[in-house]
Design an enzyme around this catalytic site. Structure first.
Site, PDB file in Angstrom:
ATOM      1  N   CYS A  51       0.842  -1.210   0.000  1.00 56.62           N
ATOM      2  CA  CYS A  51       0.000   0.000   0.000  1.00 56.62           C
ATOM      3  C   CYS A  51       0.871   1.252   0.000  1.00 56.62           C
ATOM      4  O   CYS A  51       1.760   1.389   0.839  1.00 56.62           O
ATOM      5  CB  CYS A  51      -0.909  -0.012   1.226  1.00 56.62           C
ATOM      6  SG  CYS A  51      -1.740   1.554   1.501  1.00 56.62           S
ATOM      7  N   CYS A  54       0.294   3.261   3.470  1.00 59.17           N
ATOM      8  CA  CYS A  54       0.626   2.728   4.795  1.00 59.17           C
ATOM      9  C   CYS A  54       1.922   3.364   5.321  1.00 59.17           C
ATOM     10  O   CYS A  54       2.812   3.723   4.543  1.00 59.17           O
ATOM     11  CB  CYS A  54       0.786   1.203   4.728  1.00 59.17           C
ATOM     12  SG  CYS A  54      -0.760   0.307   5.013  1.00 59.17           S
ATOM     13  N   HIS A 115      -4.500   0.253   7.894  1.00 61.71           N
ATOM     14  CA  HIS A 115      -4.940   0.067   6.512  1.00 61.71           C
ATOM     15  C   HIS A 115      -6.394  -0.420   6.417  1.00 61.71           C
ATOM     16  O   HIS A 115      -7.088  -0.159   5.436  1.00 61.71           O
ATOM     17  CB  HIS A 115      -4.002  -0.958   5.851  1.00 61.71           C
ATOM     18  CG  HIS A 115      -4.289  -1.245   4.422  1.00 61.71           C
ATOM     19  ND1 HIS A 115      -3.836  -0.448   3.393  1.00 61.71           N
ATOM     20  CD2 HIS A 115      -5.007  -2.246   3.835  1.00 61.71           C
ATOM     21  CE1 HIS A 115      -4.245  -0.948   2.234  1.00 61.71           C
ATOM     22  NE2 HIS A 115      -4.954  -2.038   2.473  1.00 61.71           N
ATOM     23  N   ASN A 155     -13.280   9.584  -1.743  1.00 58.31           N
ATOM     24  CA  ASN A 155     -13.850   8.530  -2.593  1.00 58.31           C
ATOM     25  C   ASN A 155     -13.665   7.239  -1.839  1.00 58.31           C
ATOM     26  O   ASN A 155     -12.538   6.865  -1.521  1.00 58.31           O
ATOM     27  CB  ASN A 155     -13.078   8.404  -3.919  1.00 58.31           C
ATOM     28  CG  ASN A 155     -13.267   9.615  -4.801  1.00 58.31           C
ATOM     29  OD1 ASN A 155     -14.342  10.185  -4.835  1.00 58.31           O
ATOM     30  ND2 ASN A 155     -12.222   9.985  -5.509  1.00 58.31           N
ATOM     31  N   SER A 163      -8.697   4.545  -5.396  1.00 55.59           N
ATOM     32  CA  SER A 163      -7.623   3.723  -5.936  1.00 55.59           C
ATOM     33  C   SER A 163      -7.029   2.821  -4.866  1.00 55.59           C
ATOM     34  O   SER A 163      -6.192   1.982  -5.159  1.00 55.59           O
ATOM     35  CB  SER A 163      -6.543   4.632  -6.525  1.00 55.59           C
ATOM     36  OG  SER A 163      -6.111   5.559  -5.548  1.00 55.59           O
ATOM     37  N   HIS A 166      -7.002   2.068   1.815  1.00 53.21           N
ATOM     38  CA  HIS A 166      -6.464   2.724   3.011  1.00 53.21           C
ATOM     39  C   HIS A 166      -7.292   3.991   3.297  1.00 53.21           C
ATOM     40  O   HIS A 166      -7.539   4.771   2.391  1.00 53.21           O
ATOM     41  CB  HIS A 166      -4.987   3.086   2.784  1.00 53.21           C
ATOM     42  CG  HIS A 166      -4.279   3.420   4.053  1.00 53.21           C
ATOM     43  ND1 HIS A 166      -3.338   2.596   4.621  1.00 53.21           N
ATOM     44  CD2 HIS A 166      -4.426   4.457   4.892  1.00 53.21           C
ATOM     45  CE1 HIS A 166      -2.914   3.132   5.747  1.00 53.21           C
ATOM     46  NE2 HIS A 166      -3.575   4.274   5.937  1.00 53.21           N
ATOM     47  N   HIS A 168      -8.432   7.393   3.553  1.00 57.18           N
ATOM     48  CA  HIS A 168      -7.810   8.660   3.148  1.00 57.18           C
ATOM     49  C   HIS A 168      -8.819   9.527   2.407  1.00 57.18           C
ATOM     50  O   HIS A 168      -9.862   9.047   1.976  1.00 57.18           O
ATOM     51  CB  HIS A 168      -6.616   8.387   2.223  1.00 57.18           C
ATOM     52  CG  HIS A 168      -7.010   7.855   0.875  1.00 57.18           C
ATOM     53  ND1 HIS A 168      -7.378   6.542   0.659  1.00 57.18           N
ATOM     54  CD2 HIS A 168      -7.128   8.458  -0.342  1.00 57.18           C
ATOM     55  CE1 HIS A 168      -7.681   6.357  -0.611  1.00 57.18           C
ATOM     56  NE2 HIS A 168      -7.546   7.503  -1.243  1.00 57.18           N
ATOM     57  N   GLN A 170      -8.919  13.266  -0.312  1.00 57.61           N
ATOM     58  CA  GLN A 170      -8.122  14.176  -1.126  1.00 57.61           C
ATOM     59  C   GLN A 170      -8.561  15.609  -0.852  1.00 57.61           C
ATOM     60  O   GLN A 170      -9.704  15.853  -0.452  1.00 57.61           O
ATOM     61  CB  GLN A 170      -8.320  13.873  -2.606  1.00 57.61           C
ATOM     62  CG  GLN A 170      -7.805  12.521  -3.037  1.00 57.61           C
ATOM     63  CD  GLN A 170      -7.704  12.438  -4.554  1.00 57.61           C
ATOM     64  OE1 GLN A 170      -7.147  13.320  -5.201  1.00 57.61           O
ATOM     65  NE2 GLN A 170      -8.255  11.378  -5.122  1.00 57.61           N
ATOM     66  N   GLU A 319     -30.840  10.531 -17.711  1.00 58.45           N
ATOM     67  CA  GLU A 319     -30.096  11.361 -16.751  1.00 58.45           C
ATOM     68  C   GLU A 319     -28.990  12.174 -17.413  1.00 58.45           C
ATOM     69  O   GLU A 319     -28.712  13.296 -17.008  1.00 58.45           O
ATOM     70  CB  GLU A 319     -29.501  10.484 -15.638  1.00 58.45           C
ATOM     71  CG  GLU A 319     -30.518  10.226 -14.564  1.00 58.45           C
ATOM     72  CD  GLU A 319     -30.634   8.774 -14.197  1.00 58.45           C
ATOM     73  OE1 GLU A 319     -30.229   7.935 -15.022  1.00 58.45           O
ATOM     74  OE2 GLU A 319     -31.137   8.498 -13.108  1.00 58.45           O
TER      75      GLU A 319
HETATM   76  P1  H2U Z   1      -8.103   8.144  -4.545  1.00 59.88           P
HETATM   77  O1  H2U Z   1      -8.092   6.823  -3.853  1.00 59.88           O
HETATM   78  O2  H2U Z   1      -9.335   8.982  -4.214  1.00 59.88           O
HETATM   79  O3  H2U Z   1      -7.862   8.006  -6.022  1.00 59.88           O
HETATM   80  O4  H2U Z   1      -6.871   8.995  -3.950  1.00 59.88           O
HETATM   81  C1  H2U Z   1      -5.573   8.553  -3.995  1.00 59.88           C
HETATM   82  C2  H2U Z   1      -4.667   9.665  -4.492  1.00 59.88           C
HETATM   83  O5  H2U Z   1      -3.332   9.348  -4.123  1.00 59.88           O
HETATM   84  C3  H2U Z   1      -4.666   9.841  -6.010  1.00 59.88           C
HETATM   85  O6  H2U Z   1      -5.076  11.154  -6.325  1.00 59.88           O
HETATM   86  C4  H2U Z   1      -2.448   9.804  -5.108  1.00 59.88           C
HETATM   87  C5  H2U Z   1      -3.203   9.628  -6.415  1.00 59.88           C
HETATM   88  O7  H2U Z   1      -2.765  10.581  -7.355  1.00 59.88           O
HETATM   89  N1  H2U Z   1      -1.207   9.053  -5.031  1.00 59.88           N
HETATM   90  C6  H2U Z   1      -0.047   9.701  -4.664  1.00 59.88           C
HETATM   91  O8  H2U Z   1      -0.037  10.919  -4.508  1.00 59.88           O
HETATM   92  N2  H2U Z   1       1.099   8.975  -4.491  1.00 59.88           N
HETATM   93  C7  H2U Z   1       1.183   7.631  -4.689  1.00 59.88           C
HETATM   94  O9  H2U Z   1       2.221   7.053  -4.455  1.00 59.88           O
HETATM   95  C8  H2U Z   1       0.022   6.905  -5.218  1.00 59.88           C
HETATM   96  C9  H2U Z   1      -1.269   7.653  -5.290  1.00 59.88           C
HETATM   97 ZN    ZN Z   2      -2.408   1.065   3.702  1.00 61.49          ZN
END
Ligand code: H2U
Ligand code: ZN
Length: 348
Positions: A51, A54, A115, A155, A163, A166, A168, A170, A319
């Site tokens: 991850c 993490c 995590h 998200n 993505s 974990h 988090h 933004q 929609e």
């Molecule tokens: P999302 O899970 O909402 O996509 O947010 C994760 C964000 O983390 C995503 O915008 C960033 C991605 O650009 N990211 C980093 O800044 N560094 C990393 O090593 C991987 C992901």
């Molecule tokens: Zn993690």
């Protein structure tokens, strides 16, 4: 309108977003032979060596996370906005081909080193740390002269494009006020001009009196499925007091916000006994240096699920070409969320 009349197609108006939604309650009867998604589930590990969020791990961009113990924020390694972006200049036909520069910052904020946690499963004290971090980020980024809006959003779940599981969120801070909060700002200003009061303060009074769309509440916050909800289990989180941003909240309000977030997300998880996916975020006073007496802090939860942990609503067809549409009534959705326990189903 009698109660039964709400079971027939009608449309409802969203005065905040200035948009109509078509409500077609009878459509819940229709059979479903479309896509069935997989449910996100809960990671059952506290640390994932792969991850990038993490503690102590390498990120994709080559940086390394510290062994953080609480919240941890960093500049997004793949930022959608940069502090310095050249002006794209004027095109030959600016009346049709218009562009502007957009400067800004993007950050990622990890809620917790564990995590496997989610807001629903975090301890209230730990969510309170997140609330404080959101407030700090709002003030720090909003204090940059070129930043006029700070958008905090989470998200959650692969279905919503997260993505990584974990915990988090933004933070995107922009030079221009983006369309959604800009529309809300204009609607709040005009409502205040014509009614002499705040639209959301007035709306809270209606929701309290009618009670049918309330999901949960505490001394400082109210969560409703709004009259105009588009997503099946969309909710609106409202500060009871007329305060524009996290920066204006007292110690008690911050603790109350942490509590109501845990309650709301726990009810969501309990609805279909899954780690409920959603996009959530806060709308706060623009940081453009102007007085914004019209602004009233609120949060939007936009979850995609419709019938179960695996059947989602799609925003397609009518929609995309006409207007949003929903099947179950907001009152029906609120009741289903309201009767659920606040205790997480995995905590026996
Ligand atoms: P999302 O899970 O909402 O996509 O947010 C994760 C964000 O983390 C995503 O915008 C960033 C991605 O650009 N990211 C980093 O800044 N560094 C990393 O090593 C991987 C992901
Ligand atoms: Zn993690």
């Amino acid at each position: 309108m009698s109660d039964s009349a709400w079971q027939f197609p009608h449309r409802r108006y969203n005065p905040l977003r200035r948009q109509w939604v078509l409500v077609s309650p009878h459509r819940t009867e229709r059979p479903w032979q479309g896509e069935v998604n997989t449910s996100s589930g809960f990671p059952d590990i506290q640390y994932d060596p792969k991850c990038y969020l993490c503690p102590g791990n390498d990120r994709a961009g080559g940086k390394k996370n510290p062994v953080y113990k609480g919240v941890f924020s960093f500049d997004n390694d793949y930022a959608a906005l940069l502090p310095d972006s050249p002006d794209p200049g004027t095109s030959s036909r600016p009346e049709l081909l218009l562009a502007e520069s957009e400067r800004g910052r993007c950050r990622v904020l990890c809620f917790h080193p564990d995590h496997g946690l989610t807001l629903a499963r975090m301890a209230p004290d730990d969510i309170r740390q997140v609330v404080d971090a959101w407030s700090d980020q709002y003030q720090e980024l909003g204090g940059v002269p070129a930043i006029n809006h700070v958008q905090i959003f989470e998200n959650r779940g692969t279905m919503m494009g997260a993505s990584n599981p974990h915990p988090h969120c933004q933070i995107w801070a922009t030079e221009h006020i983006p369309d959604e909060p800009a529309t809300e700002t204009n609607a709040l200003i005009e409502y205040q001009k014509s009614h002499g009061s705040c639209m959301l303060c007035d709306y809270i009074a209606i929701e309290k009196a009618e009670a049918s769309r309330i999901v949960c509440e505490n001394d400082d916050f109210l969560v409703v499925v709004p009259w105009w909800a588009v997503w099946p289990f969309e909710t609106l989180l409202l500060a009871r007091q007329h305060t524009g941003s996290l920066a204006g909240f007292s110690d008690r309000q911050r603790t109350s916000l942490a509590a109501i977030l845990k309650q709301t997300t726990t009810r969501y998880d309990n609805l279909f006994e899954t780690s409920f996916p959603y996009t959530m975020g806060f709308h706060q006073t623009p940081t453009d240096g102007n007085e914004h007496p019209e602004w009233h802090f609120h949060g939007h939860f936009y979850p995609p699920l419709l019938r179960s942990a695996t059947v989602r609503k799609f925003m397609v067809g009518f929609e995309m070409l006409g207007m949003p549409q929903r099947d179950i009534t907001p009152e029906g959705a609120a009741e289903r969320l309201r009767v659920l326990p606040d205790l997480h189903f995995t905590l026996k």
